[in-house]
Design an enzyme around this catalytic site. Sequence first.
Site, PDB file in Angstrom:
ATOM      1  N   SER A 154      -8.731 -10.752   9.717  1.00  0.00           N
ATOM      2  CA  SER A 154      -9.082  -9.335   9.779  1.00  0.00           C
ATOM      3  C   SER A 154      -8.391  -8.594  10.920  1.00  0.00           C
ATOM      4  CB  SER A 154     -10.598  -9.168   9.903  1.00  0.00           C
ATOM      5  OG  SER A 154     -11.087  -9.823  11.059  1.00  0.00           O
ATOM      6  N   ASP A 402     -19.328  -5.017  18.338  1.00  0.00           N
ATOM      7  CA  ASP A 402     -18.062  -5.602  17.907  1.00  0.00           C
ATOM      8  C   ASP A 402     -17.082  -5.467  19.061  1.00  0.00           C
ATOM      9  OD1 ASP A 402     -15.684  -6.381  16.804  1.00  0.00           O
ATOM     10  OD2 ASP A 402     -15.833  -5.136  15.009  1.00  0.00           O
ATOM     11  N   HIS A 405     -12.682  -6.650  17.237  1.00  0.00           N
ATOM     12  CA  HIS A 405     -11.750  -5.777  16.533  1.00  0.00           C
ATOM     13  C   HIS A 405     -11.456  -4.548  17.395  1.00  0.00           C
ATOM     14  CE1 HIS A 405     -13.709  -8.234  13.396  1.00  0.00           C
ATOM     15  NE2 HIS A 405     -12.490  -8.247  12.878  1.00  0.00           N
TER      16      HIS A 405
END
Length: 426
Positions: A154, A402, A405
């Site tokens: 990702s 998060d 990312h």
Amino acid sequence: MKLNLKTWWWSMCKNNQWVVKLAVAFLLVGLAFRLLSSRSNQYSNITETPFVQTSQAQSSLHVPGLYDQFHQKDNVGGCNISVGNWIRNEEGPLYTNESCNFIERHQNCMKNGRPDTEYLYWKWKPKDCELPQFDGQKFLEMMRNKAWALIGDSISRNHVQSLLCILAKVEEPLHVYHDADYKNGRWLFSSYNFSISIMWSPFLAQAQIFEDYNGVSSSEIELHLDKLDSNWTSVYQNLDYIIFSSGKWFVKSAIYYENDTILGCHYCPGRNLTELGIGFAYRKVISKVFNFIIDSDHKGMIFYRNPTPDHFENGKWFSGGTCQRTKPAEEGDFEYNILNRLLREVELDEFAKAEIKAAKAGVKLRLLDVTPLSLLRPDGHPGPYRYFHPFAKENKEKIINDCLHWCLPGPIDSWNDLLMDLIVKG
């Protein structure tokens, strides 16, 4: 003195305290997948890169000499664009979250209510040379009739979206393909006959992953260390430029195969199999990837991108860890945690060997080392703003930050400056 990671790993496993901590971390990976994917957009069926932090704080796991050893390797051969610092850039990013249609909801930090904007006004400055900003028009002119692919997990998808956002300021690309789960996709800049693809291959090798769309696993991954993923090998020769990346997924529970026979495993309690460890499997796979590249007689340019560190502070991803900083860190504020160090040593060792062989074979193999500059950007992650207005009164769901990312726009856009430099230099 060189750190013997194999010896370290086994000595660590003999320590009951570490075993308990690691066991808890691995068991909770599935929970993180479920919580993190519960609110997303069209990409919700794509399992995110797992949060693999096992330390209480990155700064608490310094291994003397290892950090310096990495920089010594990086600095060989004149100016290294991966060594430097972040300086102010009053012009800001090349695009905005409103001007780009390719940002996933959980990377759209501004739309999700992030109140600060300081993190947008920095650029990477190498220590001993200048690094021009990525030029979308020049890039597209150079890439006429070329095909690109970013292959990995990702974070690779995160990078693809950054590239698309910048290039869309020159020409809006057509989304010409995606599979049912949006794991693989391709975009075409028709005026230039130039395409960019994302290929989902978190291990780069053949793997059976027994997870549902929320990332909850029903069994260990079955990873074939001697078989590369045909998803990318089958189209390899049709691609002119490729960026490979892997690493983080190797922390997950897995049974390892060679010649279709079980060789051992990583974290498989109750299986009565030999614990071989992350480093063993990762070295086997990326060595095979590099050998494939060297033997391929490929005429384009191949990059291997190092994985980026996470920046959880005051806890782990499952225990309230956050990333609340609003500007770049100073060198020394953050250090590679144990897992990132292990992966990085394997990568740099294997790449150094492969680079020599590739040069002799006439294959253009380059290292896209974004790890040092990314380590200094704890301010660039979505944090709680992975979710839409996470602190709104009507939001009753538990918020997991998060810190892995990257916001778009954000620090990840500077990766393209390094990429452009490597392309221009050939």
